[in-house]
Motif scaffolding. Structure first.
Motif, PDB file in Angstrom:
ATOM      1  N   ASN A  42      81.549 153.676  18.474  1.00  0.00           N
ATOM      2  CA  ASN A  42      81.672 154.414  17.209  1.00  0.00           C
ATOM      3  C   ASN A  42      80.343 154.540  16.478  1.00  0.00           C
ATOM      4  O   ASN A  42      80.269 154.434  15.246  1.00  0.00           O
ATOM      5  N   GLU A  43      79.274 154.782  17.251  1.00  0.00           N
ATOM      6  CA  GLU A  43      77.945 154.935  16.665  1.00  0.00           C
ATOM      7  C   GLU A  43      77.686 156.407  16.316  1.00  0.00           C
ATOM      8  O   GLU A  43      78.348 157.304  16.820  1.00  0.00           O
ATOM      9  N   ASN A  44      76.710 156.642  15.455  1.00  0.00           N
ATOM     10  CA  ASN A  44      76.335 157.995  15.066  1.00  0.00           C
ATOM     11  C   ASN A  44      75.438 158.589  16.150  1.00  0.00           C
ATOM     12  O   ASN A  44      74.338 158.070  16.399  1.00  0.00           O
ATOM     13  N   PRO A  45      75.857 159.675  16.816  1.00  0.00           N
ATOM     14  CA  PRO A  45      75.070 160.215  17.927  1.00  0.00           C
ATOM     15  C   PRO A  45      73.753 160.851  17.510  1.00  0.00           C
ATOM     16  O   PRO A  45      72.899 161.102  18.362  1.00  0.00           O
ATOM     17  N   THR A 222      84.178 145.514   1.851  1.00  0.00           N
ATOM     18  CA  THR A 222      83.022 145.427   2.750  1.00  0.00           C
ATOM     19  C   THR A 222      82.705 146.808   3.306  1.00  0.00           C
ATOM     20  O   THR A 222      83.600 147.613   3.563  1.00  0.00           O
ATOM     21  N   ARG A 223      81.423 147.050   3.462  1.00  0.00           N
ATOM     22  CA  ARG A 223      80.946 148.318   4.029  1.00  0.00           C
ATOM     23  C   ARG A 223      79.785 148.038   4.977  1.00  0.00           C
ATOM     24  O   ARG A 223      79.139 146.995   4.895  1.00  0.00           O
ATOM     25  N   THR A 224      79.537 149.015   5.838  1.00  0.00           N
ATOM     26  CA  THR A 224      78.488 148.854   6.838  1.00  0.00           C
ATOM     27  C   THR A 224      77.581 150.080   6.869  1.00  0.00           C
ATOM     28  O   THR A 224      78.010 151.181   6.519  1.00  0.00           O
ATOM     29  N   PHE A 225      76.330 149.866   7.296  1.00  0.00           N
ATOM     30  CA  PHE A 225      75.408 150.976   7.526  1.00  0.00           C
ATOM     31  C   PHE A 225      75.331 151.311   9.021  1.00  0.00           C
ATOM     32  O   PHE A 225      74.477 152.081   9.443  1.00  0.00           O
ATOM     33  N   SER A 226      76.234 150.752   9.812  1.00  0.00           N
ATOM     34  CA  SER A 226      76.191 150.949  11.266  1.00  0.00           C
ATOM     35  C   SER A 226      76.786 152.273  11.712  1.00  0.00           C
ATOM     36  O   SER A 226      76.517 152.718  12.827  1.00  0.00           O
ATOM     37  N   LYS A 227      77.594 152.915  10.862  1.00  0.00           N
ATOM     38  CA  LYS A 227      78.332 154.105  11.284  1.00  0.00           C
ATOM     39  C   LYS A 227      77.650 155.376  10.792  1.00  0.00           C
ATOM     40  O   LYS A 227      76.773 155.894  11.451  1.00  0.00           O
ATOM     41  N   ILE A 228      78.027 155.867   9.620  1.00  0.00           N
ATOM     42  CA  ILE A 228      77.495 157.148   9.163  1.00  0.00           C
ATOM     43  C   ILE A 228      75.980 157.114   8.970  1.00  0.00           C
ATOM     44  O   ILE A 228      75.285 158.110   9.186  1.00  0.00           O
ATOM     45  N   PHE A 229      75.420 155.953   8.589  1.00  0.00           N
ATOM     46  CA  PHE A 229      73.972 155.856   8.365  1.00  0.00           C
ATOM     47  C   PHE A 229      73.193 155.577   9.651  1.00  0.00           C
ATOM     48  O   PHE A 229      71.961 155.511   9.622  1.00  0.00           O
ATOM     49  N   GLU A 274      71.284 164.527   2.955  1.00  0.00           N
ATOM     50  CA  GLU A 274      71.285 165.683   3.856  1.00  0.00           C
ATOM     51  C   GLU A 274      71.617 165.242   5.281  1.00  0.00           C
ATOM     52  O   GLU A 274      72.365 165.913   6.007  1.00  0.00           O
ATOM     53  N   PHE A 275      71.071 164.090   5.682  1.00  0.00           N
ATOM     54  CA  PHE A 275      71.370 163.554   7.009  1.00  0.00           C
ATOM     55  C   PHE A 275      72.844 163.165   7.119  1.00  0.00           C
ATOM     56  O   PHE A 275      73.484 163.403   8.140  1.00  0.00           O
ATOM     57  N   VAL A 276      73.396 162.574   6.063  1.00  0.00           N
ATOM     58  CA  VAL A 276      74.813 162.204   6.062  1.00  0.00           C
ATOM     59  C   VAL A 276      75.679 163.449   6.224  1.00  0.00           C
ATOM     60  O   VAL A 276      76.632 163.465   7.020  1.00  0.00           O
ATOM     61  N   ALA A 277      75.352 164.506   5.492  1.00  0.00           N
ATOM     62  CA  ALA A 277      76.117 165.749   5.590  1.00  0.00           C
ATOM     63  C   ALA A 277      76.035 166.333   6.999  1.00  0.00           C
ATOM     64  O   ALA A 277      77.040 166.818   7.546  1.00  0.00           O
ATOM     65  N   LYS A 278      74.861 166.273   7.590  1.00  0.00           N
ATOM     66  CA  LYS A 278      74.681 166.763   8.961  1.00  0.00           C
ATOM     67  C   LYS A 278      75.506 165.933   9.942  1.00  0.00           C
ATOM     68  O   LYS A 278      76.120 166.471  10.869  1.00  0.00           O
ATOM     69  N   SER A 279      75.540 164.627   9.724  1.00  0.00           N
ATOM     70  CA  SER A 279      76.314 163.729  10.584  1.00  0.00           C
ATOM     71  C   SER A 279      77.806 164.020  10.480  1.00  0.00           C
ATOM     72  O   SER A 279      78.529 164.029  11.485  1.00  0.00           O
ATOM     73  N   LEU A 280      78.282 164.251   9.258  1.00  0.00           N
ATOM     74  CA  LEU A 280      79.696 164.556   9.048  1.00  0.00           C
ATOM     75  C   LEU A 280      80.080 165.880   9.706  1.00  0.00           C
ATOM     76  O   LEU A 280      81.161 165.999  10.299  1.00  0.00           O
TER      77      LEU A 280
END
Length: 366
Positions: A42-45, A222-229, A274-280
């Protein structure tokens, strides 16, 4: 030879260690492959934000120094991002470390922790390490049953952990049900909402439990920076709670538990929406591509939210996962989660998903 095991609790000796997903380099070596696509963790490609890469380039002359443990610049940014005071935030080496600290703090022999049937397996491993009892509450068709959880709470319950959205099922609890549930948990029971995948949610019926922090002093998010970020390798997570609760968590947090590169990367990641929006956007396209393919095959999927889809491949699931490995595709078998017929597949780039589809069709045709 002295038997050192006699000093170790029985619950620790019975632990089956958490098995992380296989890495691309590991599969390349094992099967002598040139190309490997990883769709299992479930990593961000997209990889990290360009702002993260640029920020890390200036770090090297500082790596001989201890990190700034209080991280004031990052905390100030998080105060704006989360709209909570700095004293209501704690850091972790990934959200898994924050959850580990919570369990070590609030669970002990003679007490129990409640988790759901198909929840993240690491919760149970961490509970066993402190010899706490784990009470599993059955899901209702893979949906977390909040009514059943409330009924399961007893005099020995000190902790409840829910992921919303949940991993590995991808199911989620709507705002009204979630908030009603949190409000009904007894004040002396700590309730943790793991929001690792919350940024992937766009349904109007979904809401972060962050809204209840002021109202519910027994609540931790709890939250993580491992996924969307896309900072899975940097290991950064958060705990958000009342000032009093964070004060307790700080007692068990290790000093310098988050490295200087990670602090810098997290700060840079927060500055790139902007990167988050691109990832989504990429994730939405990938989910549609996978759903279309699985529907074409007539495979049952669990209605999902996040950046992955959990699919019923029947009794051949484990065999299919192994054959995919030999062809350079890594997906996640869900045997440890009590779901032996299911595989979890996360989104990737179009080329990565195309490669997965091509290899799976070859396997199924044979």
């Amino acid at each position: 030879m002295t038997d050192h095991k006699k000093h170790i609790s029985k619950s620790v000796m019975n632990i089956k260690p958490y098995q992380p997903g296989k890495t691309s380099s590991e599969i390349k070596r094992l099967y002598d492959l040139d190309k490997v696509v990883k769709l299992s963790s479930n990593e961000n490609p997209l990889g990290p934000s360009p702002k993260v890469t640029k920020a890390l380039q200036s770090l090297f002359e500082e790596i001989s120094r201890y990190p700034e443990d209080a991280a004031p610049a990052l905390k100030a940014k998080l105060v704006d991002y989360l709209q909570v005071p700095a004293e209501q935030i704690t850091f972790g080496n990934g959200s898994s470390e924050v959850i580990d600290s919570i369990i070590r703090l609030f669970l002990k022999p003679g007490k129990n922790m409640i988790v759901t049937e198909h929840s993240f397996f690491l919760y149970r491993v961490l509970a066993n390490m402190v010899s706490g009892e784990v009470k599993l509450v059955n899901d209702n068709n893979f949906e977390q049953d909040t009514s059943a959880i409330l009924k399961a709470i007893d005099a020995k319950t000190s902790l409840v952990i829910l992921a919303n959205p949940n991993n590995p099922t991808g199911t989620w609890i709507a705002k009204e049900e979630l908030f009603n549930f949190i409000r009904q948990v007894p004040d002396d029971v700590v309730v943790v909402i793991d929001e690792a995948y919350y940024r992937y949610m766009d349904d109007t019926d979904y809401a972060s439990a962050l809204e209840l922090i002021k109202e519910c002093p027994n609540l931790i998010i709890t939250r993580t920076f491992s996924k969307i970020f896309a900072l899975a390798g940097m290991r950064f997570g958060l705990g958000i709670a009342s000032k009093e609760m964070i004060g307790l968590l700080e007692r068990v947090r290790k000093a310098f538990n988050v490295s200087s590169p990670t602090l810098i990367a997290a700060l840079a990641a927060l500055e790139d929406e902007e990167f988050v929006a691109k990832s989504l956007a990429l994730n939405k396209i990938g989910m549609q591509q996978l759903e279309t393919f699985f529907n074409k095959l007539g495979l049952q999927m669990i209605a999902t939210a996040g950046n992955f889809i959990t699919v019923n491949f029947g009794k051949q699931a484990k065999d299919i996962a192994q054959k995919l490995l030999t062809r350079g595709v890594i997906v996640r078998p869900l045997v440890p989660y009590g779901m032996p017929n299911y595989l979890r597949v996360n989104t990737g780039t179009k080329d990565e998903i195309d490669f997965f589809i091509e290899q799976l069709q070859i396997i199924l045709n044979n």
